[in-house]
Write an enzyme that holds these catalytic residues in place. Structure first.
Site, mmCIF file in Angstrom:
data_model
loop_
_atom_site.group_PDB
_atom_site.id
_atom_site.type_symbol
_atom_site.label_atom_id
_atom_site.label_comp_id
_atom_site.label_asym_id
_atom_site.label_seq_id
_atom_site.Cartn_x
_atom_site.Cartn_y
_atom_site.Cartn_z
ATOM 1 N N ASN A 143 38.894 -2.068 -6.518
ATOM 2 C CA ASN A 143 37.470 -2.111 -6.829
ATOM 3 C C ASN A 143 37.034 -2.419 -8.115
ATOM 4 O OD1 ASN A 143 34.664 -1.858 -6.784
ATOM 5 N ND2 ASN A 143 34.512 0.063 -6.485
ATOM 6 N N TRP A 144 36.686 -3.464 -8.515
ATOM 7 C CA TRP A 144 36.413 -3.880 -9.904
ATOM 8 C C TRP A 144 35.025 -3.433 -10.455
ATOM 9 C CZ3 TRP A 144 38.760 -9.437 -11.266
ATOM 10 C CH2 TRP A 144 40.339 -9.359 -11.244
ATOM 11 N N LYS A 145 34.184 -2.810 -9.396
ATOM 12 C CA LYS A 145 32.904 -2.616 -9.938
ATOM 13 C C LYS A 145 32.351 -3.719 -10.602
ATOM 14 C CE LYS A 145 34.402 2.074 -9.940
ATOM 15 N NZ LYS A 145 34.244 3.286 -9.837
ATOM 16 N N HIS B 14 30.337 2.373 -0.574
ATOM 17 C CA HIS B 14 30.866 3.051 -1.837
ATOM 18 C C HIS B 14 29.937 4.017 -2.314
ATOM 19 C CE1 HIS B 14 32.336 3.664 -5.879
ATOM 20 N NE2 HIS B 14 33.496 3.227 -5.493
ATOM 21 N N GLU C 215 28.962 4.812 -5.069
ATOM 22 C CA GLU C 215 27.910 4.274 -6.202
ATOM 23 C C GLU C 215 26.887 3.573 -5.470
ATOM 24 O OE1 GLU C 215 30.807 2.409 -8.589
ATOM 25 O OE2 GLU C 215 31.522 4.396 -9.213
ATOM 26 N N GLU D 296 36.675 9.100 -0.510
ATOM 27 C CA GLU D 296 36.636 9.058 -2.045
ATOM 28 C C GLU D 296 35.700 10.047 -2.153
ATOM 29 O OE1 GLU D 296 37.446 4.867 -3.767
ATOM 30 O OE2 GLU D 296 35.385 5.155 -3.101
ATOM 31 N N GLY E 278 35.851 7.902 -11.093
ATOM 32 C CA GLY E 278 35.594 7.488 -12.511
ATOM 33 C C GLY E 278 35.302 8.843 -13.407
ATOM 34 N N SER F 234 40.090 8.404 -9.306
ATOM 35 C CA SER F 234 40.883 8.341 -10.467
ATOM 36 C C SER F 234 42.385 8.123 -10.151
ATOM 37 C CB SER F 234 40.566 9.689 -11.071
ATOM 38 O OG SER F 234 39.559 9.658 -11.509
ATOM 39 N N GLY G 290 39.000 2.052 -11.791
ATOM 40 C CA GLY G 290 39.169 1.893 -13.150
ATOM 41 C C GLY G 290 40.788 1.074 -13.462
#
Ligand code: PEP
Length: 244
Positions: A4-6, A90, A92, A162, A168, A208, A230
């Site tokens: 997931n490149w966000k 997700h 976020e 998650e 993150g 992470s 990340g």
């Protein structure tokens, strides 16, 4: 193994990533591999990944196919851009953009109707874990966001566990903690869809995941793969994770 490149990377950076990444996973046939870049990089990623085993995904979608919904992107649009996966729910999105279990369900149904493969995210916040509510939160998210799918549709989704406190933050769940949560989720799959669906369900861990902790996580039979934020931005790191 999904990245997931966000909100990172331009189209040029996307191409550079694939130039470095593809040779490192050319022989990696033990798992599905997906990269989910920002929407605008999907065409560049699809072009760069052509002929490889790496599938491309989006990070969200809207549940209507088209209409006056400024700023939104639909499942058919994502599919027509060449993507096959889509991350849904997700943390976020839940935390910053008002995503709820009900909208997760709407988006998942829309993704399936479009022919995309949803990666549906669930996970508890730190205060929920500390209050001993992890199982209750996972149960509510599963029952509200997933369990209304038909058995056939359920068989086409991937679940990502998650824990929000591990995303993150550099704080990874121990393999045992992750496996416990995966057991809870698999029990929910069995309760709703039966033992065969429980055995077949793919449940990813996310939070992470790095080259140096992936082996311990993947040693847990309950953990079927990883959703990586990340560490998916660097070709050599994500390749090490894929090739754990
Ligand atoms: C994620 O974005 O889904 C994620 C797990 O991020 P990170 O690996 O950076 O914790």
């Amino acid at each position: 193994m999904a990245g997931n490149w966000k909100m990172y990377k331009t189209p040029a950076e996307t191409k550079a990533f694939f130039d470095a990444f593809l040779p490192l996973v050319a022989e990696s046939k033990h798992c599905d591999i997906a990269i989910c870049p920002p929407f605008v990089n999907i065409p560049a990623a699809v072009e760069a990944a052509r002929g490889s085993r790496v599938g491309i995904g989006a990070q969200n979608l809207y549940w209507k196919n088209e209409g006056a919904f400024t700023g939104e992107i639909s499942g058919p649009m994502i599919l027509s851009a060449g993507a096959e996966w889509v991350i849904i729910g997700h943390s976020e999105r839940r935390q910053f953009f008002g995503e709820t279990d009900a909208t997760v369900l709407e988006r998942t149904k829309a993704a399936l109707a479009a022919g995309l493969k949803p990666i549906v995210c669930v996970g508890e916040r730190l205060e929920e874990r500390e209050a001993g509510q992890t199982d209750a939160v996972l149960t509510a998210q599963f029952q509200g966001g997933i369990a209304a799918l038909s058995a056939g549709d359920f068989g086409r989704i991937v679940i990502a566990y998650e824990p929000v406190w591990a995303i993150g933050t550099g704080k990874v769940a121990t393999p045992e903690m992750a496996a416990d949560a995966h057991r809870t989720l698999r029990a929910l799959v069995i309760a709703n869809y039966g033992a065969e669906a429980g055995a077949a369900a793919r449940i990813l861990y996310g939070g992470s995941v790095k080259p140096d902790n992936v082996k311990g996580l993947m040693a847990q039979p309950e953990i079927d793969g990883a959703l990586v934020g990340g560490a998916s931005l660097k070709a050599s790191d994500f390749a090490s994770i894929v090739n754990f």
